[in-house]
Design a protein around this motif. Structure first.
Motif, PDB file in Angstrom:
ATOM      1  N   LYS A  50      -1.443  -5.781  -6.913  1.00 29.93           N
ATOM      2  CA  LYS A  50      -2.709  -5.055  -6.995  1.00 29.93           C
ATOM      3  C   LYS A  50      -3.850  -5.968  -6.606  1.00 29.93           C
ATOM      4  O   LYS A  50      -4.751  -5.586  -5.872  1.00 29.93           O
ATOM      5  N   ARG A  51      -3.790  -7.191  -7.151  1.00 27.36           N
ATOM      6  CA  ARG A  51      -4.872  -8.136  -6.920  1.00 27.36           C
ATOM      7  C   ARG A  51      -4.984  -8.493  -5.441  1.00 27.36           C
ATOM      8  O   ARG A  51      -6.073  -8.466  -4.879  1.00 27.36           O
ATOM      9  N   GLU A 101       0.820  -1.195   0.000  1.00 24.56           N
ATOM     10  CA  GLU A 101       0.000   0.000   0.000  1.00 24.56           C
ATOM     11  C   GLU A 101       0.865   1.260   0.000  1.00 24.56           C
ATOM     12  O   GLU A 101       0.628   2.195  -0.752  1.00 24.56           O
ATOM     13  N   ASN A 139      -1.551   0.964  -6.702  1.00 25.47           N
ATOM     14  CA  ASN A 139      -2.706   1.173  -7.574  1.00 25.47           C
ATOM     15  C   ASN A 139      -2.508   2.255  -8.623  1.00 25.47           C
ATOM     16  O   ASN A 139      -3.333   2.406  -9.518  1.00 25.47           O
ATOM     17  N   LYS A 162      -9.223  -5.714   0.600  1.00 25.58           N
ATOM     18  CA  LYS A 162     -10.130  -4.604   0.933  1.00 25.58           C
ATOM     19  C   LYS A 162     -11.590  -4.999   0.836  1.00 25.58           C
ATOM     20  O   LYS A 162     -11.951  -5.910   0.148  1.00 25.58           O
ATOM     21  N   ALA A 191      -6.451  -5.688  -3.573  1.00 25.25           N
ATOM     22  CA  ALA A 191      -7.887  -5.525  -3.821  1.00 25.25           C
ATOM     23  C   ALA A 191      -8.672  -6.573  -3.032  1.00 25.25           C
ATOM     24  O   ALA A 191      -9.729  -6.278  -2.483  1.00 25.25           O
TER      25      ALA A 191
END
Ligand code: SF4
Ligand code: SF4
Lengths: 428, 498
Positions: A421-422, A390, A395, A428, A425
């Protein structure tokens, strides 16, 4: 910036000579065309036709009906055979209209033409929406949205850079449609309520630059700008930084710029004459195709049909890429179809790549146009360190592929960033 | 038809890690060739052969270590070797050692570099310390450094200025210092003995520029490193009123150029961000000058690299984030670091003390005693000495006797003089009190060993009535020793005859 961060771009071997000067080939539409019922992440559409209906060239087939409006038009005349799931160029199976082409090309009017000089700004934006103008640069984002929210626009930047290797379709499109480009640009400038327009082309396209400058001489609001032959110069942020030396957070509007692709401007000019995007110039190139060429194809034509008309493949093992080699997705079949935002199919012979340990050379970090640290992201991903991923702002990666391209150890750096990224994601 | 899948992108740059390592090796070999040329011209073929043997040893040991590692861990040898690049490390290592290094020490260094500094850390790409630097440090600190091959070379620029305390204010001393290496131009060209590949700053600089242009190395690292060392040395020069020669000397001497181009730039042990590499290079520069002028240790370049290697992970963490957002903080960190360095060296410059070069201590000759000489043996009966003076003081008679020595008997040159002795005899106790040299005329460095107390004290207390008395001659100076014995015999006989 380049001192602390690195150049954030790189010259990439273009291979453009394969298709730059060849004749443009108009391909005959196949028996069956497939129209994806899809636009920019959305499959929410209102359908106007059903199985068995007869459609004409330009018949409106459907319209996107969620928060944005995007109509779809038929490129051929014939009969709707139904709706079928077909692999899409973005690497996912999607619903497509299947239309049986009767070869008659009977036409209807898609929408009424518009005199842009007399139209108001609002009329132009609405027209853009109803004509189904989408960004032709690859993503297919509805163009009218940009203009609807444009405020205090200093410059309309028309992007004719085309930095992907192998692709020359935009270049040929501009060359063939210089007057339309000027008209589309002016109409867009009006829609944006901007002060001036700038058309950016690579400085290596000397002849085109001369022609453009000649044409622009009679339009005081249009300036022609030459930019270096670097990748990804065609990306909004890189281009805006190159020309204006400004960076922005989310949208170029923050620095008073609206960016549109040159082919989109041309498509807009065509639409003003009543012509929706039902045909596309695309580059079919690479060492895996017998006759590389720029072709004019109807929207909805399968890659396999295109390849066949260009003499087929040159090797038994190939990679078939929807788009250019940097950002295009490799598809493991040739059944995907062309869309209004397809600009290339690249076919490459498969070559072995032998990757070795990361040299920690930092080339990926120095060239990442988004200013990320791809090798650090890869390490964090391997360690599954979410906080780190992060912190590294993963992103903001645009998946330009440059980190893999420059990696001397031949690692799939971009893929590692995608994985990061995956998993972010998922968390979250 | 087979469709292969590969995640995008499907285009690759032509530059590969193997290509990078290959070009680097060529650059290193060019430096090695220069060294061979130097030793051939100045010292002859035997030096060249030794240099080549060092190279062969280092490369072979490195390769064998890697192969054994593969055998031990059951890895594919060919694949491993082609992606581990032992040749780069082992070549750099050779270029860092002086010609007098033994093959044994070379083998040890190469093994240490490859095995401990690289393979044990997980192999190429995972090592924390620059393997070549670690190998060289191991050689310097281990027993291996004590043993050298008997190949003389002169003092190095670093040892010379280190002996002067790294600060030279006296113009004559400075002149002598620079003259040893042919001035600053001499240092630049590097035609003087030193570590095999570290002398020619100019050649290394040219290769460095080429490799930078070829993107084999990141220009930031050498530029910021050399720049930092130059700037900090300039601070010292300004504070202490030294000339421009001082910072120049710093960057031209002691393998700094070699380190800047070939060692600091090792990507594996560098931070991966551009800003990180700049911080790394500046840090190395500060530590190098610090080690040189404060710790007065050799190998400032070497140890600065190893120290900064330890900070690489910290620097990585410091520069992590979104580079565009962090650009300002990068600039601030780099600025702060540079400023700290400058302030530090303003202080250091004020406390540096020049060392006055000392005259070398005279060497104490080693004296060993050999065959005995009987005082009344036939050897002392020839070449009759002459009595030049007699003094009587109570019971003690002092004779001054001139006795022919090596110069006259063997030297045979014109104007050769005899040795003159002073012999004291106690006439009451019939004993010799002492024998002393008054004038020494034989070969310096050989015959003068006879002046030593070790020899002369043997005469003390010898009885003048005993015909069998004898002393041991000085090895290698028999004729001079005999001249002394002859003088004593003459003195005894003179007393008895009186
Ligand atoms: S793919 Fe993403 S991480 Fe890699 S260079 Fe492009 S933007 Fe940067
Ligand atoms: S470019 Fe490749 S080898 Fe270099 S740091 Fe990035 S991932 Fe590692």
């Amino acid at each position: 910036m380049s001192m602390w961060i690195g150049p954030m771009k790189k010259h990439v071997e273009g291979h453009k000579e394969l298709t730059n000067y060849n004749e443009i080939v108009r391909l005959t539409a196949p028996k069956l065309v497939y129209i994806p019922i899809f636009n920019f992440n959305s499959t929410s559409f209102e359908l106007f036709v059903k199985e068995g209906d007869r459609v004409l060239v330009n018949t409106k087939l459907a319209v996107r009906n969620d928060n944005m409006t995007v109509p779809l038009f038929s490129p051929v005349s014939g009969t709707i055979k139904g709706i079928q799931k077909v692999m899409h160029g973005l690497l996912k199976p999607l619903d497509h209209f299947v239309i049986e082409n009767d070869g008659l090309y009977e036409k209807t009017e898609a929408f009424a033409p518009l005199n842009w000089q007399e139209a108001t700004r609002q009329e132009l934006i609405d027209f853009m929406m109803n004509a189904g103008i989408v960004g032709c640069g690859g993503a297919g984002f509805p163009t009218y949205i940009k203009y609807k929210f444009a405020k205090n626009v200093e410059t309309l930047l028309i992007n004719g850079v085309e930095c992907e290797p192998y692709i020359t379709a935009d270049y040929r499109m501009i060359e063939e449609n210089i007057q339309d480009l000027m008209i589309g640009t002016q109409a867009m400038l009006k829609a944006a309520d901007g002060k001036k327009a700038m058309i950016a082309v690579k400085e290596t396209k000397k002849e085109l630059l001369v022609k453009l400058k000649e044409a622009a001489a009679s339009y005081p609001s249009i300036e022609i700008k030459a930019v270096p032959d670097m990748y990804p110069m065609g990306w909004e942020r890189t281009l805006v930084y190159q020309i204006f030396k400004k960076r922005y957070n989310k949208l170029p509007g923050e620095v008073g710029v609206v960016v549109n692709n040159a082919t989109t401007a041309i498509a807009f000019a065509h639409a003003l004459k009543g012509q929706p995007i039902i045909e596309k110039m695309i580059t079919v190139s690479g060492d895996g195709i017998a006759r590389p060429a720029n072709v004019l194809v109807p929207v909805g034509m399968k890659a396999a049909d295109i390849v066949e008309q260009l003499g087929g493949y040159t090797a038994d093992e190939i990679s078939c890429i929807a788009g250019g080699p940097m950002m295009g997705k490799t598809i493991t079949n040739d059944q995907f179809v062309t869309t209004p935002y397809t600009n290339a199919i690249t076919i490459l012979k498969t070559r072995p790549i032998d990757a070795i340990e990361c040299l920690r050379c930092g080339r990926c970090n120095d060239t990442c146009p988004a200013g990320l640290l791809p090798v650090r992201i890869n390490n964090a991903e391997k360690a599954k360190n979410m906080d780190m991923i992060e912190k590294l702002n993963v992103n903001d990666c645009i998946e330009c592929g440059l980190c893999t391209y420059v990696c001397p150890s031949k690692l799939d750096v971009t893929e590692g960033v995608r994985r990061a990224k995956r998993i972010l994601a998922l968390k979250k | 038809m087979k469709f292969t899948f590969r995640p995008s992108p499907n285009a690759r740059n032509t530059q590969s890690t193997k290509g990078i390592m290959f070009e680097l090796t060529l650059g290193l070999l060019a430096v090695f060739l220069f060294a061979l040329a130097f030793y051939y011209v100045e010292y002859g073929m035997s030096y060249v052969i030794h240099a080549l043997s060092l190279m062969a040893t280092s490369v072979l040991v490195a390769a064998i270590t890697e192969v054994l590692w593969c055998v031990f861990l059951k890895k594919d040898i060919k694949k491993h070797l082609s992606s581990s690049f032992p040749i780069v490390t082992s070549t750099i290592l050779v270029l860092m050692v002086p010609i007098s290094t033994t093959l044994y020490a070379m083998a040890f260094g190469s093994f240490f570099a490859i095995f401990f500094a690289k393979l044990l850390f997980g192999g190429f790409g995972h090592n924390i310390f620059n393997p070549a630097a670690a190998g060289r440090a191991a050689m310097l600190t281990s027993f291996a450094a004590a043993v050298t091959v008997d190949m003389t070379t002169g003092p190095t620029p670093i040892s010379s200025i280190a002996n002067l305390g790294w600060i030279v204010t006296d113009q004559t001393v400075l002149g002598e210092l620079l003259a040893q290496f042919g001035g600053l131009q001499g240092l630049l060209l590097g035609w003087y003995p030193g570590a095999l590949g570290e002398t020619s700053a100019l050649l290394i600089l040219v290769i460095g520029i080429y490799l930078g242009y070829r993107k084999v190395l990141d220009w930031r690292v050498p530029v910021f490193y050399i720049g930092t060392v130059f700037a900090l040395a300039s601070v010292i020069a300004l504070v202490r009123g030294l000339g421009i020669w001082y910072p120049m000397y710093h960057i031209l001497a002691g393998g700094l150029m070699f380190g800047a181009v070939f060692m600091l730039t090792d990507p594996v042990t560098n931070p991966t961000s551009a800003a990180g590499r700049m911080i790394f290079a500046i840090g190395c520069g500060i530590i190098t000058v610090l080690i040189r002028v404060q710790a007065n240790l050799p190998g400032g370049v070497l140890y600065s690299i190893l120290i900064m290697n330890m900070f690489t992970p910290t620097i990585e963490r410091l520069t992590d984030g979104w580079q565009i957002k962090k650009a300002k903080s990068y600039a601030i960190s780099i600025g702060t670091l540079s400023l700290t360095g400058i302030v530090l060296f303003v202080f250091i410059a004020n406390i540096m003390i020049p060392v006055v070069p000392k005259e070398p201590e005279p060497e104490v000759p080693v004296i060993t005693l050999g065959d005995p000489i009987g005082i009344f043996s036939p050897a002392t009966s020839t070449a009759t000495p002459e009595l030049t003076n007699t003094v009587t003081d109570g019971n003690v008679v002092t004779y001054t006797v001139s006795s022919k020595g090596y110069a006259i008997l063997e030297g045979g040159y014109e104007g050769a003089k005899p040795n003159v002795f002073e012999i004291k005899i106690d006439t009451a106790a019939n004993k010799i009190v002492s024998v002393k040299f008054i004038t020494f005329s034989d070969t310096k460095g050989i015959g003068d060993k006879v002046e030593s107390a070790i020899f002369l004290d043997q005469f003390k207390d010898l009885s003048i009535d005993d015909e069998a008395i004898s002393v041991d001659s000085v090895s290698g100076a028999t004729i001079t020793s005999v001249s002394a014995a002859r003088a004593v015999r003459f003195a005894i006989e003179t007393w008895k005859g009186e």
